[in-house]
Design a protein around this motif. Structure first.
Motif, PDB file in Angstrom:
ATOM      1  N   ASP A   1       0.827  -1.208   0.000  1.00 52.11           N
ATOM      2  CA  ASP A   1       0.000   0.000   0.000  1.00 52.11           C
ATOM      3  C   ASP A   1       0.862   1.259   0.000  1.00 52.11           C
TER       4      ASP A   1
ATOM      5  N   GLU B   1       1.331   3.941  -3.002  1.00 46.91           N
ATOM      6  CA  GLU B   1       0.930   5.337  -2.779  1.00 46.91           C
ATOM      7  C   GLU B   1       2.076   6.300  -3.093  1.00 46.91           C
TER       8      GLU B   1
ATOM      9  N   ALA C   1      -4.846  11.110   1.196  1.00 48.81           N
ATOM     10  CA  ALA C   1      -4.479   9.774   0.724  1.00 48.81           C
ATOM     11  C   ALA C   1      -4.577   8.758   1.844  1.00 48.81           C
TER      12      ALA C   1
ATOM     13  N   GLU D   1      -2.912   6.086   2.820  1.00 46.34           N
ATOM     14  CA  GLU D   1      -1.764   5.717   3.647  1.00 46.34           C
ATOM     15  C   GLU D   1      -1.079   6.929   4.254  1.00 46.34           C
TER      16      GLU D   1
ATOM     17  N   ASP E   1      -6.661   6.450  -3.275  1.00 46.05           N
ATOM     18  CA  ASP E   1      -6.549   5.171  -2.579  1.00 46.05           C
ATOM     19  C   ASP E   1      -5.685   4.263  -3.461  1.00 46.05           C
ATOM     20  N   PRO E   2      -4.486   3.930  -3.001  1.00 49.91           N
ATOM     21  CA  PRO E   2      -3.574   3.156  -3.844  1.00 49.91           C
ATOM     22  C   PRO E   2      -4.011   1.697  -4.020  1.00 49.91           C
TER      23      PRO E   2
ATOM     24  N   TRP F   1     -11.418   8.559   0.136  1.00 49.02           N
ATOM     25  CA  TRP F   1     -10.619   7.992  -0.962  1.00 49.02           C
ATOM     26  C   TRP F   1     -11.247   6.727  -1.559  1.00 49.02           C
TER      27      TRP F   1
END
Ligand code: 2AM
Ligand code: CA
Length: 264
Positions: A46, A50, A68, A70, A85-86, A212
């Motif tokens: 994650d 990100e 974001a 993370e 949101d990765p 996100w």
């Protein structure tokens, strides 16, 4: 600002980061889970994803801030902010399942002006720009035309930390199980939203979400002709942690049902 040009740059970026995510998912072996634990592994993936997104988005729009998942950058800017949101669908990802998505939205003041949701598992990239329509891998998409809830496929998410409204959720779930084509729980809000946008689901609702998870998907579903509100029928669905979405035909009756189960 050329929204289409920025969107095209974001598409290239999410595909690159998607390749990274796919490669990492293949590395999840029982040995890694044994050594690192599922959660540590996914936290690493994650955060790395990100960082890759943030580095490139800073080049694309140097003045924009970030919200974001993370927390790589929480610096908010006055006008433009990326809401990203990765990896949406983390639980699917660590269990070797699809779907899982990267979700990127660009917000100008209070308004979302670009939404990109890349579902990595099936290589499907959903995009929208404000007043510019919604697309799946470059083809224009629209919500379904289904008119009745009884003919609708409904998506939702199960509560996972706030159980205060679990009884309301269970009642709503029973109603939709008994009165629709069925209910699906895919475990990625961003993907649920874009599946409404392209007509696979007629409607979707969930509470307990973060900005996100939903920022990009809401623009995509609206640009595809769908409607969105919070659990009170208002507009606080990005930061308000609850969302109701539907094609324009079933939206009112879908909202009325959820209102009846939650606002009593
Ligand atoms: P995530 O994969 O980025 O965590 C599914 O109901 C939605 O809730 C997903 O968008 C998921 O985003 C989010 N979510 C956050 N924390 C979760 C958790 N612990 N379990 C399941 N879903 C979670
Ligand atoms: Ca998420």
């Amino acid at each position: 600002m050329d929204l289409q040009k920025i969107t095209d740059q974001v598409i290239v970026l999410v595909k690159e980061v998607g390749i990274y995510l796919k490669g990492e998912q293949h590395k999840i072996t029982s040995e890694i889970i044994e050594k690192k634990g599922r959660n540590d592994f996914v936290t690493y993936v994650d955060k790395t994803a990100e960082q890759k997104l943030v580095d490139k988005l800073k080049e694309i729009l140097p003045d924009a801030g970030f919200i974001a998942e993370e927390g790589t950058e929480i610096k908010k800017s006055e006008i433009y902010n990326w809401i990203i949101d990765p990896l949406d669908g983390t639980t699917n990802f660590i269990h070797g399942l699809k779907p899982y998505s990267i979700s990127i939205a660009l917000q100008k003041k209070e308004e979302i002006i670009i939404g990109v949701v890349y579902e990595v598992g099936l290589d499907e990239c959903f995009t929208a720009t404000k007043n510019g329509g919604a697309f799946l891998n470059g083809e224009k998409i629209f919500v379904s035309k289904t008119k009745e809830l009884s003919e609708s496929l409904i998506a939702t998410g199960f509560p996972y930390y706030d159980y205060s409204r679990l009884p309301n959720f269970m009642k709503s779930l029973q109603y939709f199980i008994e009165n629709t084509h069925g209910v699906r729980r895919f475990g990625t809000a961003a993907t649920d939203l874009v599946y409404v946008a392209c007509g696979r689901f007629e409607a979707y609702y969930e509470y307990g979400l973060q900005s996100w998870d939903v920022a990009a998907g809401t623009l995509i579903v609206q640009e595809a002709g769908g409607k969105v509100c919070d659990f009170s029928g208002g507009n606080n669905y990005i930061f308000g942690k609850e969302i109701i979405v539907g094609n324009s035909n079933v939206f009112d009756s879908f909202f009325a049902k959820i209102d009846g189960f939650y606002n009593i």
